[in-house]
Design a protein around this motif. Structure first.
Motif, PDB file in Angstrom:
ATOM      1  N   ASP A 161      -0.052  66.232 -92.108  1.00 45.09           N
ATOM      2  CA  ASP A 161       1.149  65.543 -92.572  1.00 45.09           C
ATOM      3  C   ASP A 161       2.312  65.863 -91.626  1.00 45.09           C
ATOM      4  OD1 ASP A 161       2.244  68.079 -93.264  1.00 45.09           O
ATOM      5  OD2 ASP A 161       1.469  67.928 -95.310  1.00 45.09           O
ATOM      6  N   SER A 162       3.447  65.257 -91.876  1.00 45.00           N
ATOM      7  CA  SER A 162       4.568  65.395 -90.940  1.00 45.00           C
ATOM      8  C   SER A 162       5.045  66.843 -90.826  1.00 45.00           C
ATOM      9  CB  SER A 162       5.717  64.482 -91.375  1.00 45.00           C
ATOM     10  OG  SER A 162       6.122  64.779 -92.705  1.00 45.00           O
ATOM     11  N   ARG A 198       2.593  68.761 -88.688  1.00 46.27           N
ATOM     12  CA  ARG A 198       2.736  68.375 -87.280  1.00 46.27           C
ATOM     13  C   ARG A 198       3.914  69.108 -86.637  1.00 46.27           C
ATOM     14  NH1 ARG A 198      -0.199  63.570 -85.883  1.00 46.27           N
ATOM     15  NH2 ARG A 198      -1.338  62.786 -87.696  1.00 46.27           N
ATOM     16  N   ARG A 199       5.023  69.149 -87.341  1.00 48.53           N
ATOM     17  CA  ARG A 199       6.178  69.868 -86.794  1.00 48.53           C
ATOM     18  C   ARG A 199       5.866  71.360 -86.654  1.00 48.53           C
ATOM     19  NH1 ARG A 199       8.875  66.505 -90.487  1.00 48.53           N
ATOM     20  NH2 ARG A 199       9.093  68.257 -91.962  1.00 48.53           N
ATOM     21  N   PRO A 253       3.496  62.911 -83.787  1.00 46.39           N
ATOM     22  CA  PRO A 253       3.139  61.903 -84.797  1.00 46.39           C
ATOM     23  C   PRO A 253       2.158  60.910 -84.200  1.00 46.39           C
ATOM     24  CG  PRO A 253       5.310  61.447 -83.905  1.00 46.39           C
ATOM     25  CD  PRO A 253       4.891  62.772 -83.333  1.00 46.39           C
ATOM     26  N   GLU A 292       0.194  53.297 -86.303  1.00 39.72           N
ATOM     27  CA  GLU A 292      -0.466  53.390 -87.604  1.00 39.72           C
ATOM     28  C   GLU A 292      -1.766  52.581 -87.589  1.00 39.72           C
ATOM     29  OE1 GLU A 292       0.220  55.219 -90.112  1.00 39.72           O
ATOM     30  OE2 GLU A 292       2.149  56.008 -89.430  1.00 39.72           O
TER      31      GLU A 292
END
Length: 486
Positions: A440-441, A444-445, A451, A455
Motif C-alpha cells: 500500500d502507499s 511504499r513510502r 508507486p 493502474e
C-alpha cells in the motif's frame, strides 16, 4: 587434401556434424577457424557480457581442439563481410579443398553462406553443410498442403510424427589426430590470431564440459519435477541451458537424447516432467522453423501484418522505468533486476514482463525484444523474437490480444511467499510476504519503493481499445474475450 572446419554458433566438439565430417578421413589434415566479429555482433544488438561469453567459449574450444591435434585459428574480422574475405584468402593460401560448416538460419547469415558457397564452387572447393540447430531441419515439418505451420500444437504433432525419421544418437567427439605442426605453423604465419584473453564469468562458465555437466545435473535432479515447478521463479527448477544452446556448447539433439533416456524412449506420453521439458525443446524448434519460412521475422516485422497498425506509445520515461526495474509492480521489477544482474530471466517472468511492456505500457514489442537481446546470455533471434511476438499478440500462435496478465495476480500465484521478490527487490523485505505483491502507499513510502507506473484496470482497457480499433474488430470479436484477466 587439407580439410577446414568453419565454426560459428556451434562451439563444441561432441555432436558437431561439421567437425565429425571433416575428421572422417584420418589421413587428411584438419584445420579449424572461427571469427571474432564484434562490430557485427554489436550491430545485431548483443551486449558486452554476451560477446565475452562467446569469446570465452572460443578460447575453450581452442584448447579442446588442441587436445585433438586440430589447430583452431581465432581471427579478428569485425563484420561478416570481413570474415568472408579473410576465409577466402585463407582457403587459397592453404590450398583447402574441403570446407565444412553447420547452417545458421538468420537472413544475414544465410546470405553470407550462399555467397561463400558460390565462391567455393568457382574455386572447385567442396562445401559440406549440416543442420545442427534443430533436430528436424526447417522445411521438413509441413502441413498436408505443403505449407509451414503457423500454430504450435499441430506443428508439435507433425514434429513428433516426423522426428523418428531424423533423430539419431548424438555424435561422439572425434578421435585425436596425428600431430600436424607444419600445418599449424603455416596457418599461424598467414593470419594474425585474435588477441583474445579470457574474461571469466562466475555465473556462466563457457566451456563444453561445464555445459554437459549442467545438462546431466538437471536431468538427475530437476527434470522429473519440471512440469510442477517450472513456473515458480524462486525455485531452481529450470535447466538454465539456453545460453549453452544459444552458442552451441550444447546441441538440441544432446538435450533430447538425455531426456529420452530418462523417459523410456518416449517423446510424449512418458513421465510428465520430462514430457513437459521435451515440449519446450519443440517450441524452440517451432520458432526456428518460422524464422526460415518467414524471413521477415529477421527484419523487425510483425508476423501478423495487421498488428503493425497498433498505436504503440513512444514514452521514454516509462520504457526506462521498465528497463531499470522501477515500475512499482514488484514482480516486474524483480524480473528486470534479475535480467540485469544475471544475464538471464526465468521463462514465466519473461512472459509477464513482456506482456506488461506491450499491454500495460503499450510500448512496441521491438523495443523490449532489443533490450532482452542486449542483456540475455541466451540471446537468440528465433526464441527471443518468438517469445516477444507471442506476448504482444503479434506473432504466430501468439496470445490473443485480450489476454493481459495481471502482474499482481501472477505474482501471488507463482511467487506466493514473495521469496523471489525479496531476493531482487530487497527494499520490500521489511514488509510481510503477503504484502510484497501489492504494497500500500504507506508501505511504499516506508520502503522507498515507487508507486505503480500505471493502474492495471486503466492500462488493460487502454490496450484493449488500442487493439480493437487498430485491428478493426467486429463487436462480437472484440467482446468475445474481455473476461480474460489472469
Amino acid at each position: 587434401m587439407t580439410r577446414l572446419v568453419w565454426f560459428r554458433n556451434d562451439l563444441r566438439c561432441a555432436d558437431n556434424p561439421a567437425l565429425w565430417h571433416a575428421c572422417s578421413q584420418p589421413s587428411e589434415p584438419v584445420i579449424a577457424v572461427v571469427y571474432d566479429c564484434p562490430q557485427q555482433w554489436q550491430k545485431h544488438g548483443l551486449g558486452p557480457r554476451r560477446i565475452a561469453f562467446m569469446r570465452n567459449a572460443m578460447l575453450a574450444l581452442q584448447q579442446e581442439l588442441q587436445a585433438l591435434n586440430i589447430p583452431l585459428l581465432i581471427i579478428p574480422a569485425g563484420t561478416f563481410a570481413g570474415s568472408l574475405n579473410s576465409l577466402q584468402r585463407l582457403i587459397v593460401q592453404l590450398d583447402i579443398r574441403s570446407v565444412s560448416f553447420n547452417i545458421e538460419y538468420e537472413v544475414n547469415e544465410r546470405h553470407r553462406d550462399i555467397e561463400f558457397s558460390r565462391w567455393c564452387r568457382r574455386q572447385q572447393v567442396e562445401v559440406h553443410k549440416f543442420h545442427d540447430q534443430c533436430v528436424i531441419p526447417p522445411g521438413e515439418v509441413l502441413t498436408q498442403q505443403g505449407q509451414p505451420f503457423k500454430v504450435f500444437t499441430p506443428f508439435k504433432r507433425a514434429w513428433f510424427n516426423r522426428s523418428e525419421a531424423f533423430y539419431q544418437a548424438p555424435l561422439p567427439r572425434p578421435q585425436a589426430r596425428s600431430p600436424q605442426p607444419e600445418l599449424q605453423q603455416l596457418a599461424a604465419a598467414l593470419v594474425q590470431p585474435a588477441p583474445l584473453t579470457a574474461e571469466p564469468d562466475p555465473l556462466w562458465p563457457a566451456d563444453e564440459e561445464h555445459a554437459h555437466q549442467c545438462l546431466q545435473n538437471f536431468a538427475a535432479e530437476q527434470m522429473s519435477r519440471y512440469q510442477t515447478q517450472r513456473d515458480f521463479p524462486a525455485l531452481d527448477a529450470t535447466s538454465r541451458l539456453s545460453p549453452y544452446l544459444a552458442i552451441g556448447l550444447l546441441s538440441p539433439r544432446q538435450c533430447l537424447h538425455t531426456a529420452l533416456l530418462l523417459n523410456d524412449g518416449l517423446q510424449t506420453g512418458g513421465k510428465p516432467g520430462i514430457d513437459s521439458w521435451i515440449n519446450e525443446l519443440v517450441w524452440r524448434e517451432f520458432y526456428r522453423h518460422l524464422l526460415v519460412a518467414f524471413p521477415d521475422l529477421c527484419k523487425h516485422k510483425a508476423f501478423r501484418p495487421e498488428t503493425e497498425a497498433v498505436p504503440w506509445r513512444e514514452h521514454a520515461e516509462d520504457f526506462a522505468a521498465w528497463c531499470e526495474g522501477r515500475t512499482g509492480y514488484p514482480i516486474i521489477d524483480a524480473a528486470q533486476r534479475q535480467l540485469r544482474e544475471q544475464g538471464w530471466m526465468h521463462n514465466r517472468l519473461r512472459m509477464i514482463s513482456a506482456m506488461f511492456l506491450t499491454k500495460h505500457l503499450l510500448i512496441d514489442w521491438r523495443k523490449g525484444e532489443a533490450f532482452f537481446n542486449y542483456w540475455l546470455m541466451d540471446a537468440d533471434l528465433a526464441s527471443n523474437n518468438g517469445g516477444w511476438q507471442w506476448s504482444a499478440s503479434t506473432g504466430a500462435d501468439g496470445a490473443p490480444y485480450f489476454r493481459i496478465f495481471n502482474p499482481t495476480s501472477q505474482s501471488q500465484k507463482f511467487d506466493p511467499q514473495g521469496e523471489f521478490i525479496g531476493r531482487y527487490v530487497p527494499e520490500l523485505l521489511p514488509i510481510t510476504a503477503k504484502n510484497r505483491h501489492e504494497p500500500d502507499s504507506f508501505q511504499r513510502r516506508q520502503c522507498h519503493y515507487p508507486p505503480v507506473i500505471v493502474e492495471h484496470k486503466f492500462a488493460r482497457q487502454r490496450a484493449l481499445n488500442a487493439f480493437k480499433n487498430s485491428l478493426n474488430l467486429s463487436p462480437v470479436m472484440a467482446d468475445s474475450g474481455e473476461s480474460s484477466n489472469e
